[in-house]
Structure formats: structure tokens, C-alpha cells
Design a protein around this motif. Structure first.
Motif, short mmCIF file in Angstrom:
data_model
loop_
_atom_site.label_atom_id
_atom_site.label_comp_id
_atom_site.label_asym_id
_atom_site.label_seq_id
_atom_site.Cartn_x
_atom_site.Cartn_y
_atom_site.Cartn_z
N ARG A 54 0.84 -1.21 0.00
CA ARG A 54 0.00 0.00 0.00
C ARG A 54 0.88 1.27 0.00
N CYS A 55 1.88 1.29 0.85
CA CYS A 55 2.70 2.51 0.98
C CYS A 55 3.54 2.77 -0.26
N VAL A 56 4.14 1.72 -0.85
CA VAL A 56 4.97 2.02 -2.03
C VAL A 56 4.09 2.44 -3.20
N ARG A 57 2.86 1.92 -3.24
CA ARG A 57 1.90 2.41 -4.27
C ARG A 57 1.63 3.89 -4.03
N PHE A 75 9.77 3.91 -8.30
CA PHE A 75 9.82 5.37 -8.42
C PHE A 75 11.26 5.88 -8.33
N GLY A 76 12.20 4.97 -8.17
CA GLY A 76 13.60 5.36 -8.13
C GLY A 76 13.90 6.25 -6.94
N SER A 77 14.71 7.27 -7.19
CA SER A 77 15.08 8.16 -6.08
C SER A 77 14.08 9.30 -5.91
N ARG A 78 12.97 9.23 -6.71
CA ARG A 78 11.99 10.33 -6.63
C ARG A 78 10.60 9.82 -6.28
N PRO A 79 10.38 9.49 -5.00
CA PRO A 79 9.04 9.08 -4.62
C PRO A 79 8.04 10.21 -4.81
N LYS A 80 6.77 9.84 -5.04
CA LYS A 80 5.73 10.85 -5.26
C LYS A 80 5.39 11.49 -3.92
N PRO A 81 5.28 12.84 -3.88
CA PRO A 81 4.90 13.47 -2.61
C PRO A 81 3.56 12.94 -2.14
N VAL A 82 3.49 12.60 -0.88
CA VAL A 82 2.27 12.03 -0.31
C VAL A 82 2.14 12.65 1.08
N LYS A 83 0.89 12.88 1.50
CA LYS A 83 0.71 13.57 2.77
C LYS A 83 0.88 12.63 3.96
N GLU A 84 0.24 11.45 3.82
CA GLU A 84 0.23 10.50 4.96
C GLU A 84 0.59 9.11 4.49
N LEU A 85 1.21 8.34 5.37
CA LEU A 85 1.42 6.92 5.10
C LEU A 85 0.92 6.12 6.29
N LEU A 104 11.41 13.37 0.76
CA LEU A 104 10.19 14.14 0.42
C LEU A 104 10.05 15.39 1.29
N PRO A 105 9.28 16.37 0.80
CA PRO A 105 9.12 17.62 1.57
C PRO A 105 8.42 17.40 2.92
N GLU A 106 7.35 16.59 2.94
CA GLU A 106 6.66 16.39 4.23
C GLU A 106 5.75 15.16 4.17
N VAL A 107 5.99 14.23 5.06
CA VAL A 107 5.14 13.02 5.16
C VAL A 107 4.83 12.76 6.62
N THR A 108 3.56 12.43 6.90
CA THR A 108 3.18 12.03 8.26
C THR A 108 2.87 10.53 8.30
N PHE A 109 3.49 9.84 9.23
CA PHE A 109 3.18 8.43 9.49
C PHE A 109 2.13 8.39 10.59
N LEU A 143 4.99 7.34 17.23
CA LEU A 143 3.99 7.79 16.25
C LEU A 143 2.95 8.68 16.92
N PRO A 144 2.28 9.58 16.18
CA PRO A 144 2.52 9.91 14.78
C PRO A 144 3.82 10.70 14.61
N ILE A 145 4.42 10.50 13.43
CA ILE A 145 5.72 11.14 13.15
C ILE A 145 5.61 11.87 11.79
N THR A 146 6.01 13.13 11.78
CA THR A 146 6.04 13.89 10.53
C THR A 146 7.49 14.18 10.17
#
Ligand SMILES: O=C(O)C1=C[C@@H](OP(=O)(O)O)[C@@H](O)[C@H](O)C1
Ligand SMILES: C=C(OP(=O)(O)O)C(=O)O
Length: 431
Positions: A54-57, A75-85, A104-109, A143-146
Motif C-alpha cells: 500500500r505505501c509504495v503504491r 519510483f527510483g530516487s523520486r518518490p511521489k509526494p504524499v501527505k500521509e502513510l 520528500l518535503p513532508e510526510v506524516t506516518f 507515532l505519529p511522526i512527521t
């Protein structure tokens, strides 16, 4: 759902071991970090591996799956920006993706399992990523961790403590090859579950990544600017899950064969075969096949449990029925798993009638070859390995054990009870 485990004197039959959790995690990750299309044969199917799918998708990988394989375009070294995982209850998935999130610029687990993964500490990885330039918000290391990373994150000299989990080091080993700068990773304090780092290095090499590791695995040189190579991978059988099946066969009269367990595997839990042998279990291991012809007679053993961290609980369950006192030492980091696998697990074993003691970093088992009483309800503590191990105890208890919320076994081994049923175990679900 609860599981009722009724005493079962004899187990017999053949099963195929489930697919390795740790290799599935690693192959899915390196396939996602590659730019082309990789094929992973026989990936594990479990809550943890589903969480990673789910997360790598979410991060931009394309996955296509049939019965036998998964095809991953990374996605190589460029994962798609995503808000939450949402990593579910999967520790390794969380820690490895925390490193990927640093790109990535900002991701929240998010915190979906406050009673389990939500209680586990990630401070050491947080500190290392902060040292590399990431800004991280967290609740006292939990958690939660941003994570705010991206351009601010750099390689160079990196320090990480290995005294709680090897997953922090593995996470950095997956991230650093993708950074522009060369990195040097120094492991501070101790390195627990060191054997598992061998699996990380093996998979990195298969993916074409160059890492120079010191022989004690405390220092690493990682050239920057590397690319993961898209590849074909084959997932081997899983020793940690099979450890519980083998322990069940050892405590009973049995004629049980488990296929797909490579003798030369880098899984530390391969050692459970030696532990059971040392306990006196009649068994053979040849050509990837473990054959147990148990007679239920076991003798006490002493082992460094850190060599086979995810197999310790199953070996303790077998030791419950051994003649003499067994000791599993150097196991303190079991306290930082899905539950406190020393205090919580031993509390449940005592309820079942076992005579066990704990030290800060040891489990001591005064064996009861005559069997334990059973006849009680066990709390699973959200822990698949507690569920599997308590089932082993229930099979040789005098009265049935009820394991509450045993469906959490699906974290790593959804077919565990089906496999035991196929071997003749008296186990049944109750709502
Ligand atoms: O790297 C991995 O895939 C794992 C490392 C181990 O954790 P620790 O290093 O925290 O002991 C192990 O218990 C876990 O199931 C999987
Ligand atoms: C500790 C375990 O997993 P994780 O750390 O990946 O949650 C395990 O599988 O026993």
C-alpha cells in the motif's frame, strides 16, 4: 477473533513454509527504489507485506500481482509526494519508509495501532535523520511522526545507535546510496539483531548497490549517487514463522515436514533448527527440507537469543516442556517489539501454567515435562509471535487454551492455523 487450542498429542504431514517476511520487505523496497521494472517471485502475503504494498503504491510505484509473483515498476530516487502513510502495525516497514520519507518535503506516518506500534520507540532513527538535515515532529520518539526532508537531507558522516533495533541502521543503508554525497555510517553503542543486517546487505548487493561494511557491521562506507537496479528476485521460505511450526512438532509426537527452508539462509532464525536439535528433538535438515520426528522429550538449553530474535518466543514455548532450566540471554530488545515480549509474554505463559522468570535481558524457563494446566484465556497483546508461541504451549497443555484476538497472527502468518490444522492440530476459531 479468539482461537481455542485443544491438546493434541500427535502432529503429522507436510507443509510449504510461508514466504519470508524480511526478504519480502526488502525486495519490495529495493524494487520500489529502482527506476525500471522488477519481478518478485513468491512474495509474502500478510498484513505487514500488504502495508508495504500500500505505501509504495502511495509513493508512486506501480504493482501488478498474480498468484506467484509481483511486478513492480519503481519510483527510483523520486518518490511521489504524499501527505500521509499508514504502515499498519509493521515496524520494519515504518522504519525503512521513514528513511525514504527523508527524500520528500513532508510526510506524516499515522498511528493506527496505538497499543502496539504506537508504543515502540524510533528515537534513534529520528536522531540520525535529524543529523542528516531532516526536521521531524514526533511524540517522544513515537507515532505519529512527521518527516520534513527533501533537499535539506544530505549524506556525510552519520551516527546511529543500534542498541534498540537493527532496523534503524538498515533504513539508513537503503537511503544513503540515493543521496548525492558519499556517506559513512557509524553504529553507536551496540548492534542488536546484527544477523538481520546481513539480509539487508545481501539484498542491496543483489540490487546492484555498493556498500563497504566493516566485519563487525559497526562501520559502513556508502558511495552516493547510486541507482537501484531493477531485478528479478525470489523470496525464500520464512524461518521465524516456521519456528513455531517446528516447535509444535517438537513438543508433540510428530512426523512433520516443512519445505522451503534453505540450510544456507542468512536468516538468523535458521538457528532454531540447531536449538531444537540441542533440545534433543529428532530432526533432519537437508535440501531445504526440515523433517521432525518428535517424541515430545526435550532437554533444557542455553542460547544467545539475539542470534534468532524472531524465533525466541517459539523456542521458549518448546523449553516450557523440557527437562531442566533453559536460558535465553541477550534478548533485551524483545521488549521493544509488538509488545514487551519478555514481561507480557511471560505473564501469559504463567497463566497457562509455565514456570518462567525474567531478567532485564533474559528469559529463564524451568521446564515442566509433565505438561502445564492450560484451561485459561490468554491475551495476545497484538503480537503475532506471542499468538504462535502460546499455541505451541496449548497443544501440550492439559486443558484447552483460548487465545484472545488471535487474528493478529495475520501480521506475518495468516495461514498459521490452517497449516497447523493440516498437520492435525485441534485448533478452532470462536467469535
Ligand atoms: O530488519 C528487519 O526486517 C527486522 C529486524 C528485526 O528487528 P530488530 O532489529 O528491531 O530486532 C526483526 O525482529 C524484525 O521482525 C524484522
Ligand atoms: C518484530 C517483528 O516485526 P516488526 O519489527 O517488523 O514489526 C516481528 O516480525 O516479529
Amino acid at each position: 477473533m479468539d482461537m481455542i487450542v485443544t491438546p493434541t498429542p500427535r502432529l503429522a504431514g507436510e507443509i510449504q513454509a510461508l514466504s519470508s517476511k524480511n526478504y519480502t520487505t526488502r525486495y519490495l523496497l529495493v524494487a520500489a527504489l529502482a527506476e525500471g521494472t522488477s519481478v518478485i517471485r513468491y512474495p509474502a502475503h500478510s498484513e505487514d507485506s500488504d502495508a508495504l504494498r500500500r505505501c509504495v503504491r502511495d509513493l508512486g510505484a506501480v504493482l501488478e500481482e498474480d498468484d506467484e509473483k509481483i511486478v513492480v515498476t519503481g519510483f527510483g530516487s523520486r518518490p511521489k509526494p504524499v501527505k500521509e502513510l499508514d504502515v499498519g502495525n509493521a515496524g520494519a516497514v515504518l522504519r525503512f519508509l521513514m528513511a525514504v520519507a527523508a527524500l520528500l518535503p513532508e510526510v506524516t506516518f499515522v498511528n493506527k495501532y496505538p497499543e502496539s506500534l504506537g508504543k515502540r520507540p524510533h528515537d534513534d532513527l529520528i536522531k540520525a535523520l535529524e543529523g542528516m538535515g531532516a526536521t521531524i515532529e514526533h511524540r517522544e520518539g513515537k507515532l505519529p511522526i512527521t518527516i520534513r526532508g527533501g533537499d535539506a537531507v544530505r549524506g556525510g558522516k552519520i551516527q546511529v545507535s543500534g542498541s534498540v533495533s537493527s532496523q534503524f541502521l538498515s533504513a539508513l543503508l537503503f537511503l544513503t546510496p540515493l543521496l548525492a554525497e558519499d556517506s559513512e555510517i557509524e553504529v553507536l553503542n551496540d548492534l542488536k539483531s546484527k544477523v538481520v543486517v546481513g539480509q539487508t546487505l545481501e539484498v542491496l548487493a543483489q540490487a546492484g548497490i555498493v556498500v563497504e561494511a566493516s566485519s563487525d557491521l559497526m562501520h559502513f562506507k556508502v558511495p552516493g549517487g547510486q541507482r537501484y537496479r531493477a531485478q528479478e528476485y525470489v523470496v525464500q521460505g520464512d524461518y521465524p514463522g516456521s519456528a513455531a511450526i517446528l516447535a509444535a512438532a517438537a513438543v508433540a509426537e510428530s512426523d512433520v515436514t516443512v519445505h522451503r527452508l534453505l540450510e544456507e539462509s542468512k536468516q538468523g532464525e535458521r538457528a532454531v533448527v540447531d536449538v531444537l536439535k540441542a533440545m534433543g528433538t529428532p530432526l533432519s535438515h537437508k535440501d531445504g527440507v526440515v523433517h521432525v520426528q518428535g517424541n515430545g522429550k526435550l532437554r533444557a538449553v542455553e542460547f544467545d537469543g539475539d542470534e534468532f530474535t524472531d524465533g525466541v518466543l517459539a523456542m521458549v514455548a518448546a523449553a516450557v516442556f523440557a527437562e531442566g532450566t533453559s536460558r535465553f540471554y541477550n534478548v533485551e530488545n524483545l521488549r521493544f517489539k509488538e509488545c514487551d515480549r519478555i514481561t507480557d509474554y511471560l505473564a501469559e505463559l504463567r497463566k497457562a501454567g509455565a514456570n518462567v522468570e525474567e531478567k532485564r535481558d533474559e528469559i529463564i524457563v524451568h521446564g515442566r515435562p509433565e505438561g502445564v494446566e492450560g484451561g485459561v484465556t490468554i491475551d495476545a497483546h497484538f503480537d503475532h509471535r506471542v499468538i504462535m508461541a502460546l499455541t505451541v504451549v496449548g497443544l501440550r497443555a492439559k486443558a484447552p487454551l483460548t487465545i484472545k484476538d488471535a487474528h493478529h497472527v495475520a501480521k506475518s502468518y495468516p495461514n498459521y492455523f490452517d497449516h497447523l490444522t493440516a498437520l492435525g492440530a485441534n485448533v478452532r476459531w470462536s467469535e
